[in-house]
Design a protein around this motif. Sequence first.
Motif, PDB file in Angstrom:
ATOM      1  N   VAL A  65       0.909  -1.053   0.061  1.00 31.14           N
ATOM      2  CA  VAL A  65       0.069   0.184  -0.071  1.00 31.14           C
ATOM      3  C   VAL A  65       0.968   1.103   0.087  1.00 31.14           C
ATOM      4  N   ASP A  67       1.721   5.109  -0.128  1.00 32.51           N
ATOM      5  CA  ASP A  67       1.491   6.576   0.313  1.00 32.51           C
ATOM      6  C   ASP A  67       1.920   7.527  -0.877  1.00 32.51           C
ATOM      7  N   ASP A  92     -10.448  -0.144   5.317  1.00 32.99           N
ATOM      8  CA  ASP A  92      -9.284  -0.608   6.105  1.00 32.99           C
ATOM      9  C   ASP A  92     -10.065  -1.690   7.280  1.00 32.99           C
ATOM     10  N   ASN A 116      -5.657   4.177   5.908  1.00 27.65           N
ATOM     11  CA  ASN A 116      -4.764   4.260   4.563  1.00 27.65           C
ATOM     12  C   ASN A 116      -5.763   5.076   3.426  1.00 27.65           C
ATOM     13  N   ASN A 119      -4.369   6.256   0.111  1.00 29.92           N
ATOM     14  CA  ASN A 119      -3.392   5.525  -0.210  1.00 29.92           C
ATOM     15  C   ASN A 119      -3.825   4.760  -1.452  1.00 29.92           C
ATOM     16  N   TYR A 258      -4.286  -7.769   0.408  1.00 28.21           N
ATOM     17  CA  TYR A 258      -4.791  -6.415  -0.054  1.00 28.21           C
ATOM     18  C   TYR A 258      -5.476  -6.958  -1.487  1.00 28.21           C
ATOM     19  N   ARG A 342       3.656   1.871  10.015  1.00 30.20           N
ATOM     20  CA  ARG A 342       2.523   2.077   8.656  1.00 30.20           C
ATOM     21  C   ARG A 342       2.747   0.920   7.770  1.00 30.20           C
ATOM     22  N   LYS A 344       5.185   0.731   5.644  1.00 28.93           N
ATOM     23  CA  LYS A 344       5.270   1.498   4.340  1.00 28.93           C
ATOM     24  C   LYS A 344       6.663   1.988   4.253  1.00 28.93           C
TER      25      LYS A 344
END
Length: 555
Positions: A65, A67, A92, A116, A119, A258, A342, A344
């Motif tokens: 995912v 950003d 989410d 998210n 995102n 996801y 996160r 990420k």
Amino acid sequence: MSSIEVEAQERESMEYDVVIVGGGPAGLSAAIRLKQRAAEKGVEIDVCVLEKGSEIGAHILSGAVMDPRALYELIPDWEEKGAPLDVEVTEDRFLFLSESAARTVPNWVLPDNFKNHGNYIVSLANVTRWLGEQAESLGVEIFPGFAAAEVLYNIDGSVKGVATGNLGIGKDGRPTENFQPGMELHAKYTLFCEGTRGHLGRQLQERFELRKSSDPQVYGIGIKELWEIDPAKHKPGLVIHTAGWPMDSKTYGGSFLYHTDNNQVMVGFVVGLGYSNPYLSPFEEFQRYKTHPEIRKFLEGGKRVSYGARAITAGGLMSLPELVFPGGALVGDEAGFLNASRIKGSHAAIKTGMLAADAAFDAVQASRHGDKLVAYPESFKTSWLYTELYRARNFKQWMSKGLYVGTLMVGIEQKLFSGNVPWTLHHQHADHEMLKPASQFTPITYPKPDGKLTFDRLSSVFISNTNHEENQPAHLTLKDASVPVSVNLRTYAGPEGRFCPAAVYEFVKNDDGSDRLQINAQNCVHCKTCDIKDPTQNIVWVTPEGGGGPNYPNM
């Protein structure tokens, strides 16, 4: 003639202003930013990118995912230019799993780091391929299939550039009839963007003592599969994270699932490499996870398309090394900028690539060569990325104290104080120091794979498209060949065969009944877990011939 003698006689060189090692999001963003700055100023700057994968994106593996904040800064019109960010997050869900049940955490309870909105679910490999196209359109020279194997130094000790590995060296270390010497690439500045546990970055950290003021870096291993599922079960934009089962409450781990486009889901599991039980197998834990009713319901009746694994940096702000040294810098996951709270890191890779590029561009224009790019760490400390990582600085330290204490304290810090607390926790030990003797544990019996929902390592490696030239020196090296049996097998029950997700390491019997470690280097997916978790630090991962390893099509 030895390969060293041939190399010294025949290696040619090329000159650039900036050489970038690694064609991932960090390296390509740095290259793009350098060319953008040059265009703004109406000047020329020579930039090249070396990528060990067979093509840009071949070795890129992430959840992911994404950003888009840093991408907006780098390429504001990325949507018009066709960046493959097509599936915006729509929902989410965070679940705490027991063996047979799941408890959903209400969204109003979740801290912002688990939300998210805004995102995108992406194939980071495809995003990277697109970044490569943008870089090439600006005049960046990209050399896929060429692995940077050696750091070159000037007489004053500053980094001069890198040399690519020789091709056509046999297992005996001598040139074959296909021998081609490596190429030296010299630069005013060299940016190292190899990703987690970079081979050259590790050498640089030791040579320049870049870690003397930071906590030890800590890591996780992320294992991922791409599935095509029943369209009736597919919910584009749905993001699911879980904690709890199959991990025990003392072991750091969690999952992601996801829903991307084309009836596909990305499913994966992350295990912190600071675990103590040598019988634990992250690969088998991931297979068990897929059998949970809440996860199985999405995957049953579907088809597994691809597989991969990669270590991730998880130490955060407190584990960042010094970023610069004479003649170069560490960028992106090479330094450890991933925000574990996160899950990420691509936005951090892009942002640090831009910051390092700005510093390198200004230095080149000022005709400075080989000094420290101090503007890079200085600009990082005034950036939004520093603020983000500062607020998350205690995440992994709390979660290392166990699921319940960690969840409570992370919730307090992030939900009540947005990370702005007056205390800072530190990492005390490297991951390889955490393994305890096997005598303190009971072996774990994992279920046999069914070939439909759960799988073995070899069938998994097959669909990662992993390949290495067979007649080449082993890139998985041992400092002492006796240690795997005399220490690792005897004391830790041979953890190599369990922490590796690709069936590279196995203990076999000699004719006389004694044990030996067999290394199946052909299977290696370049995850770097062995280099990190080996309790004696006897295994050292070095770069194989360029173009070898996995080839991830959509991961």
